[in-house]
Design an enzyme around this catalytic site. Structure first.
Site, PDB file in Angstrom:
ATOM      1  N   ASP A 101       2.223  13.106  13.170  1.00 29.94           N
ATOM      2  CA  ASP A 101       3.614  12.823  12.791  1.00 29.94           C
ATOM      3  C   ASP A 101       4.556  13.195  13.928  1.00 29.94           C
ATOM      4  OD1 ASP A 101       2.609  12.323  10.188  1.00 29.94           O
ATOM      5  OD2 ASP A 101       4.487  13.065   9.316  1.00 29.94           O
ATOM      6  N   GLU A 122       9.639   0.999   3.028  1.00 31.80           N
ATOM      7  CA  GLU A 122       8.381   1.272   2.344  1.00 31.80           C
ATOM      8  C   GLU A 122       8.390   2.720   1.861  1.00 31.80           C
ATOM      9  OE1 GLU A 122       3.679   1.942   2.366  1.00 31.80           O
ATOM     10  OE2 GLU A 122       4.935   2.640   3.995  1.00 31.80           O
ATOM     11  N   ARG A 177      10.214  -4.017   8.563  1.00 34.02           N
ATOM     12  CA  ARG A 177       9.656  -3.360   7.388  1.00 34.02           C
ATOM     13  C   ARG A 177       9.335  -1.952   7.891  1.00 34.02           C
ATOM     14  NH1 ARG A 177       4.661  -0.575   6.465  1.00 34.02           N
ATOM     15  NH2 ARG A 177       3.906  -0.975   4.381  1.00 34.02           N
ATOM     16  N   ASP A 206       7.861   1.505   7.923  1.00 29.90           N
ATOM     17  CA  ASP A 206       6.663   2.116   7.343  1.00 29.90           C
ATOM     18  C   ASP A 206       6.888   3.589   6.993  1.00 29.90           C
ATOM     19  OD1 ASP A 206       3.644   1.929   7.008  1.00 29.90           O
ATOM     20  OD2 ASP A 206       3.750   3.590   8.439  1.00 29.90           O
ATOM     21  N   HIS A 249      -1.561  -5.570   2.023  1.00 31.12           N
ATOM     22  CA  HIS A 249      -2.708  -5.309   2.890  1.00 31.12           C
ATOM     23  C   HIS A 249      -3.387  -3.973   2.593  1.00 31.12           C
ATOM     24  CE1 HIS A 249       0.658  -3.137   4.478  1.00 31.12           C
ATOM     25  NE2 HIS A 249      -0.146  -2.417   5.240  1.00 31.12           N
ATOM     26  N   ASP A 250      -2.783  -3.150   1.749  1.00 27.75           N
ATOM     27  CA  ASP A 250      -3.375  -1.857   1.401  1.00 27.75           C
ATOM     28  C   ASP A 250      -4.124  -1.962   0.073  1.00 27.75           C
ATOM     29  OD1 ASP A 250      -2.433  -0.428   3.625  1.00 27.75           O
ATOM     30  OD2 ASP A 250      -0.476  -0.164   2.676  1.00 27.75           O
TER      31      ASP A 250
HETATM   32  C1  NOJ Z   1       1.592   2.298   5.005  1.00 28.06           C
HETATM   33  C2  NOJ Z   1       0.861   1.106   5.504  1.00 28.06           C
HETATM   34  O1  NOJ Z   1       1.084   0.019   4.624  1.00 28.06           O
HETATM   35  C3  NOJ Z   1      -0.593   1.471   5.622  1.00 28.06           C
HETATM   36  O2  NOJ Z   1      -1.380   0.337   5.921  1.00 28.06           O
HETATM   37  C4  NOJ Z   1      -0.742   2.563   6.645  1.00 28.06           C
HETATM   38  O3  NOJ Z   1      -2.083   3.003   6.668  1.00 28.06           O
HETATM   39  C5  NOJ Z   1       0.170   3.749   6.346  1.00 28.06           C
HETATM   40  N1  NOJ Z   1       1.496   3.370   5.976  1.00 28.06           N
HETATM   41  C6  NOJ Z   1       0.279   4.664   7.547  1.00 28.06           C
HETATM   42  O4  NOJ Z   1       1.058   4.040   8.542  1.00 28.06           O
END
Ligand code: NOJ
Ligand code: CA
Length: 544
Positions: free
Chosen positions: A172, A244, A200, A202, A309-310
């Site tokens: 971090d 996010e 976007r 993150d 994508h997660d």
């Molecule tokens: C959220 C992202 O959508 C994910 O794919 C990623 O692993 C984590 N943040 C860490 O950046």
């Protein structure tokens, strides 16, 4: 692009994994030039804005969310010039492009971290969060539960622990350091100067750490994010910031500030409840979460989504609900990851077109700007045998030919194999076949988008629920001045017959998607019969 500064309120977003989309040079990896060649497809689908997953230099320990150089594009994806060409070609078609901005952490390969770990006196030491013990910030949860035992990792070279909310390969950044804040604003400037329409952002809840807190959503974090917004507004009006933050609606609300922080934020808790409701055949969960979603300041909007994508995150549900979702949707151990489910929309919904369409009907008709995950518009499947989240990041299935229309390279040379599961192989699920078939999922999704674009009420309008005699039915009004839309969705696998009360006798009712005849049975009531998983969008003209 026309200078409509609130374009995002009613935009259709499309999330693209560049590596998966189209390979222009036959090396087995999708690339920016390939994506450019597919813009007409996206235009035809009705996409207003692309969200590109990270394409920066990276050792790819977290598929690009571990950045080792914020200013370079990953060689497999192309060059800065390719990105500029993509943006120009997208803009020519009226499509905007936002990219991922990963500011919470870098890769451990980033030169900042390399310098920091080697020398306590380095001017970069303070770019990261160090400690002599691993006992600080114990109230912060661990996010990647399957791989990380602690948010602290001992670094031999540094002789200290460093702080990380995600993989240990993603230290971090220390936002208490003004130089870090400046460095991130420089990154923002660089890509906006290049022409991207926004970011976007993150993992924004985790920017700052404070003892005795969860180290999420801290006031210091909001203060910095407001500074980013101010910088963007002053220098790049019309560009957007999408947040996010996987949090409850009341905790996401502050990310909009007074309309002076993010323009957009994902509505995370809605997503699993859509799946709960679909499986329970009861709309209650959807209504419950939307009823506890506060109104937003002017100029702000939710981004809604079905999948991304997660893994399908189950962080915003109770423990009992999580267990239930796992039982229902992830019966095999390999389908689970951290606190979620690593499967795609179509396989979660049993490849059942009626059910998938119903999910899209909800996505496109409930409040929010919808985000489509690439491939979900054709009901692409997944591959649970690939590790981590790679199973939902497989090559886009353009056609049924041996190379799937994705790449001229041989499939063994691709970054990942195409899905081969029965029912989901490229011969069975592909863009070309669905475009040729008027009743396909692709055509239905496209039709919903066409209709949605003719109805500003879906982007801007209010939501009010209508009581019906069936708990399996979600019925609601979307309204703004001069426009009223009535939406009914049947979550049941059985036909439902019910009555809807009307405030006044409408002069005209129009079924916007199905073209079926709908008429009042007398008085101010409408008798409706919906087949299993059927949905209906009715334009209602009330007397003036
Ligand atoms: C959220 C992202 O959508 C994910 O794919 C990623 O692993 C984590 N943040 C860490 O950046
Ligand atoms: Ca390529």
């Amino acid at each position: 692009m026309p200078d409509d500064r609130q374009w995002y309120i009613n935009a259709i977003f499309y999330e693209v994994y560049v590596r998966a989309f189209y390979d222009s040079n036959g090396d087995g990896d999708g690339d920016l030039a390939g994506l450019r060649l597919k813009l007409d497809y996206l235009k035809e689908l009705g996409v207003d804005c692309l969200w590109l997953l990270p394409f920066y230099h990276s050792p790819l320990k977290d598929d690009g969310y571990d950045i080792s150089d914020y200013y370079q594009i990953l060689a497999e994806y192309g060059t800065i010039e390719d990105l500029q060409a993509l943006i120009a070609a997208a803009h020519q078609r009226g499509i905007r492009v936002i990219t991922d901005l990963v500011m919470n952490h870098t890769s451990d390969q980033h030169p900042w971290f390399q310098a920091a770990r080697l020398d306590r006196q380095s001017s970069y030491r303070d770019f990261y969060v160090w400690s002599d013990t691993d006992q600080k910030y114990r109230d912060a949860r661990i996010i990647f539960l399957d791989t990380e035992a602690s948010n602290w990792t001992w670094d031999e070279l540094a002789g200290q622990y460093f702080w990380h909310r995600f993989f240990a390969s993603q230290p971090d950044l220390n936002f208490d350091n003004p130089r870090v804040q400046r460095a991130i604003l420089d990154v923002v400037k660089f890509w906006l100067d290049l022409g991207v329409d926004g970011f976007r952002a993150d993992a924004v809840p985790y920017l700052f750490e404070r003892e005795g807190t969860s180290c999420e959503n801290l006031p210091e974090t909001h203060a910095f994010l407001k500074e980013v917004r101010r910088y963007v507004d002053e220098n790049y009006p019309g560009r957007v910031l999408l947040c996010e933050a996987n949090q409850w609606p009341e905790d996401v609300l502050p990310y909009f500030g007074q309309g002076d922080e993010f323009h957009l934020a994902f509505h995370f808790p809605l997503m699993p409840r859509l799946f709960m409701a679909l499986r329970q055949q009861d709309a209650g969960q959807v209504r419950w979460i939307l009823d506890r979603t506060p109104p937003l300041p002017d100029g702000c909007q939710w981004c809604t989504f079905l999948r991304n994508h997660d893994e399908l995150t189950l962080e915003m549900v109770t423990e009992a609900e999580r267990q239930w979702m796992w039982e229902q949707y992830a019966p095999e151990a390999r389908m689970r990851l951290n606190q979620g489910i690593r499967r795609r929309l179509a396989s979660l919904l049993d490849h059942d077109q009626a059910l998938i369409e119903l999910a899209f009907s909800l996505l496109f008709s409930l409040p929010g700007a919808p985000v489509i995950y690439y491939g979900d518009e054709i009901g692409m499947g997944d591959n649970i045998w690939l590790d981590d989240r790679n199973g939902v990041r497989t090559p886009m299935q353009w056609d049924g030919s041996p190379n799937v229309g994705f790449s001229t390279a041989q499939a063994p040379d691709w970054y990942a194999p195409p899905v081969s599961a029965a029912g989901y192989s490229p011969e069975q699920v592909n863009v070309a076949a669905q475009r040729a078939h008027p009743d396909s999922l692709w055509h239905r999704v496209r039709r919903m988008i066409v209709v949605r674009k003719e109805l500003p009420v879906l982007g801007w309008g209010s939501l009010s629920w209508i009581e019906t005699s069936s708990p399996a039915v979600a019925a609601y009004w979307r309204g703004i001045e001069g426009q009223r839309l009535l939406v009914v969705n049947n979550f049941s696998r059985a036909e439902q017959e019910f009555t809807l009360p009307f405030p006044e006798t409408p002069v005209r009712l129009e079924d916007l998607l199905g073209g079926r005849q709908v008429s009042l049975t007398g008085g101010n009531e409408l008798n409706i019969t919906l087949g299993p998983c059927q949905y209906l969008w009715l334009k209602v003209d009330l007397p003036r």
